[in-house]
Design an enzyme around this catalytic site. Sequence first.
Site, PDB file in Angstrom:
ATOM      1  N   GLY A  48      15.058  -8.781   7.551  1.00  0.00           N
ATOM      2  CA  GLY A  48      14.094  -7.672   7.620  1.00  0.00           C
ATOM      3  C   GLY A  48      12.891  -8.095   8.447  1.00  0.00           C
ATOM      4  N   PHE A  74      17.678  -4.249  11.512  1.00  0.00           N
ATOM      5  CA  PHE A  74      18.570  -3.138  11.847  1.00  0.00           C
ATOM      6  C   PHE A  74      17.796  -2.184  12.734  1.00  0.00           C
ATOM      7  CE2 PHE A  74      22.010  -0.368   9.569  1.00  0.00           C
ATOM      8  CZ  PHE A  74      22.842  -0.557  10.660  1.00  0.00           C
ATOM      9  N   TYR A 225       6.311  -5.008  -5.206  1.00  0.00           N
ATOM     10  CA  TYR A 225       5.072  -4.241  -5.265  1.00  0.00           C
ATOM     11  C   TYR A 225       4.835  -3.801  -6.698  1.00  0.00           C
ATOM     12  CZ  TYR A 225       1.515  -0.749  -4.313  1.00  0.00           C
ATOM     13  OH  TYR A 225       0.345  -0.020  -4.317  1.00  0.00           O
ATOM     14  N   TYR A 235       6.102   4.983  -9.479  1.00  0.00           N
ATOM     15  CA  TYR A 235       6.528   3.784  -8.755  1.00  0.00           C
ATOM     16  C   TYR A 235       7.057   2.716  -9.728  1.00  0.00           C
ATOM     17  CZ  TYR A 235       7.204   0.322  -5.249  1.00  0.00           C
ATOM     18  OH  TYR A 235       7.818  -0.597  -4.441  1.00  0.00           O
ATOM     19  N   VAL A 274       0.343   0.309   5.235  1.00  0.00           N
ATOM     20  CA  VAL A 274       1.071   1.300   6.035  1.00  0.00           C
ATOM     21  C   VAL A 274       2.192   0.589   6.771  1.00  0.00           C
ATOM     22  CG1 VAL A 274       0.891   3.065   7.838  1.00  0.00           C
ATOM     23  CG2 VAL A 274      -1.138   2.374   6.562  1.00  0.00           C
ATOM     24  N   THR A 275       3.428   0.903   6.427  1.00  0.00           N
ATOM     25  CA  THR A 275       4.570   0.422   7.197  1.00  0.00           C
ATOM     26  C   THR A 275       5.513   1.613   7.340  1.00  0.00           C
ATOM     27  OG1 THR A 275       5.870  -0.206   5.266  1.00  0.00           O
ATOM     28  CG2 THR A 275       4.440  -1.916   6.170  1.00  0.00           C
TER      29      THR A 275
HETATM   30  P1  NAD Z   1       9.408  -2.110   6.908  1.00  0.00           P
HETATM   31  O1  NAD Z   1      10.020  -0.756   6.957  1.00  0.00           O
HETATM   32  O2  NAD Z   1       8.238  -2.361   7.788  1.00  0.00           O
HETATM   33  O3  NAD Z   1      10.511  -3.234   7.282  1.00  0.00           O
HETATM   34  C1  NAD Z   1      11.813  -3.168   6.826  1.00  0.00           C
HETATM   35  C2  NAD Z   1      12.667  -4.184   7.557  1.00  0.00           C
HETATM   36  O4  NAD Z   1      13.985  -4.112   7.000  1.00  0.00           O
HETATM   37  C3  NAD Z   1      12.825  -3.929   9.070  1.00  0.00           C
HETATM   38  O5  NAD Z   1      12.846  -5.161   9.747  1.00  0.00           O
HETATM   39  C4  NAD Z   1      14.190  -3.263   9.172  1.00  0.00           C
HETATM   40  O6  NAD Z   1      14.853  -3.439  10.428  1.00  0.00           O
HETATM   41  C5  NAD Z   1      14.915  -4.024   8.071  1.00  0.00           C
HETATM   42  N1  NAD Z   1      16.113  -3.334   7.586  1.00  0.00           N
HETATM   43  C6  NAD Z   1      16.222  -2.111   7.005  1.00  0.00           C
HETATM   44  N2  NAD Z   1      17.513  -1.865   6.695  1.00  0.00           N
HETATM   45  C7  NAD Z   1      18.224  -2.950   7.101  1.00  0.00           C
HETATM   46  C8  NAD Z   1      19.588  -3.292   7.074  1.00  0.00           C
HETATM   47  N3  NAD Z   1      20.510  -2.497   6.537  1.00  0.00           N
HETATM   48  N4  NAD Z   1      19.942  -4.475   7.636  1.00  0.00           N
HETATM   49  C9  NAD Z   1      19.041  -5.317   8.195  1.00  0.00           C
HETATM   50  N5  NAD Z   1      17.726  -5.058   8.207  1.00  0.00           N
HETATM   51  C10 NAD Z   1      17.331  -3.884   7.664  1.00  0.00           C
HETATM   52  O7  NAD Z   1       9.107  -2.401   5.382  1.00  0.00           O
HETATM   53  P2  NAD Z   1       7.976  -3.207   4.596  1.00  0.00           P
HETATM   54  O8  NAD Z   1       7.011  -2.221   4.057  1.00  0.00           O
HETATM   55  O9  NAD Z   1       7.486  -4.378   5.378  1.00  0.00           O
HETATM   56  O10 NAD Z   1       8.824  -3.706   3.347  1.00  0.00           O
HETATM   57  C11 NAD Z   1       9.410  -4.985   3.264  1.00  0.00           C
HETATM   58  C12 NAD Z   1       9.429  -5.426   1.802  1.00  0.00           C
HETATM   59  O11 NAD Z   1       8.077  -5.529   1.336  1.00  0.00           O
HETATM   60  C13 NAD Z   1      10.136  -4.423   0.870  1.00  0.00           C
HETATM   61  O12 NAD Z   1      10.823  -5.134  -0.124  1.00  0.00           O
HETATM   62  C14 NAD Z   1       8.963  -3.671   0.251  1.00  0.00           C
HETATM   63  O13 NAD Z   1       9.259  -3.102  -1.006  1.00  0.00           O
HETATM   64  C15 NAD Z   1       7.948  -4.806   0.128  1.00  0.00           C
HETATM   65  N6  NAD Z   1       6.557  -4.344  -0.033  1.00  0.00           N
HETATM   66  C16 NAD Z   1       6.020  -3.395   0.804  1.00  0.00           C
HETATM   67  C17 NAD Z   1       4.723  -2.965   0.568  1.00  0.00           C
HETATM   68  C18 NAD Z   1       4.091  -1.893   1.451  1.00  0.00           C
HETATM   69  O14 NAD Z   1       3.118  -1.267   1.020  1.00  0.00           O
HETATM   70  N7  NAD Z   1       4.559  -1.695   2.654  1.00  0.00           N
HETATM   71  C19 NAD Z   1       3.960  -3.518  -0.470  1.00  0.00           C
HETATM   72  C20 NAD Z   1       4.520  -4.517  -1.259  1.00  0.00           C
HETATM   73  C21 NAD Z   1       5.832  -4.922  -1.043  1.00  0.00           C
END
Ligand code: NAD
Length: 393
Positions: A48, A74, A225, A235, A274-275
């Site tokens: 990821g 992906f 989270y 959530y 924000v992602t």
């Molecule tokens: P993001 O959408 O920015 O990144 C997701 C990543 O997963 C990308 O690199 C994408 O290409 C990859 N991905 C998705 N489906 C895939 C697949 N089938 N095969 C390979 N790669 C795949 O997301 P994010 O917000 O950075 O989240 C990442 C982690 O952090 C998650 O577990 C999320 O729950 C956790 N998180 C996010 C936040 C937030 O507020 N954004 C807060 C705390 C924890």
Amino acid sequence: MIVQPRIRGFICTTAHPVGCAVQVQQQIDYVRCQPSFTNGPKKVVVVGASTGYGLASRIVSAFGSQAATIGVFFEKEADGKRTATAGWYNSIAFEKAARRENLYAKSVNGDAFSDEVKEAVVDLIKKDLDSIDLLIYSVAAPRRIDSKTGQTYKSVLKPIGKSYTNKSFNFDTNRLETITLESASEEDIRQTIAVMGGDDWKLWIDVLSQNQLLANGFMTVAYSYMGPEVTRDIYRNGTIGRAKDHLEATAHQLAQQLQTIHGRAFVSVNKALVTQSSSAIPFIPLYFIILTKIMKEKGIYEDCIQQIYRLFAQHLYSGKNIMGDSQGRIRIDNLELREDIQKEVQKIWPQITDDNIEKFTDISGYREDFLKLFGFGLPSVDYNADVDIDLKF
Ligand code: NAD
């Protein structure tokens, strides 16, 4: 091609290759200006790795610790008329920057849940690295095809036991709306756990371990989270929260399993940011814009790269024992959940209306950050210039 943002709901369907590269470079520059850490990671796989927290983890590993990195993601490449996705351009920019510094960087683009992608990473490690000392698991996906059964699981955001109604901000109409989500079925819960729980994280560790590719003292970290009281029922007490409970339980299981190689497994609870994934979740962006205004006013706002740098420098590679909370989780959401911050959120949340949203929240900062995810809104980029969208690794 001249590339402009094209926003559909909570997603931007175009990405700017130059803007994405600038964004990646800004994160690299941030890390370069920080002190390096004691005995940082040297050979790292990030699952990821192309956007959000995963991209930040890859950048901190490479530019904060000179690590060789394999990134798994992906993403879609350009197809002539359409731009590639932001994560595609981010990863190309990352690889170029890493190579300029003679850092090993290879990427595997494909479904991380599949056996084929896991095997491709196994082969790369065997060929180029011998072993790895860190695996970061940062996948956020809407669905998963089970590599053993072929079944497709879908992840849903639903409350458990009762419906949930609250206000949410609609960025399309620019208005607040009241949304009700119906209670999840047992099947919804099962499938959400199958996508966002720890099953696939464990499959990665198992396959790397069976191939003896985990170095002595290996560490693995997945991201979770927690969130505030105002979103608790949707959530943390809802379907996604169940998946995060499963992810956290998997960390304990992996920690046991890795003992023979003196390995460790952790979950890090990160702050709301924000992602691409988080902007798709109702309720969370409204909470986020209230939170951000408060955190910025108090001078404690952090973005992905600052969060992950702090995770590495103060927790994973501080040279001291890694201290978790009562359940062993590393908490870098400590500033978000600080009492004074959350009291303020709870005071503002019920007062928000369409008329005062600009005053009480960081809505303009959110719009800027959202566009930046796709490489737009950066002052140094000429968005009227013709750019090559067909970039290749
Ligand atoms: P993001 O959408 O920015 O990144 C997701 C990543 O997963 C990308 O690199 C994408 O290409 C990859 N991905 C998705 N489906 C895939 C697949 N089938 N095969 C390979 N790669 C795949 O997301 P994010 O917000 O950075 O989240 C990442 C982690 O952090 C998650 O577990 C999320 O729950 C956790 N998180 C996010 C936040 C937030 O507020 N954004 C807060 C705390 C924890």
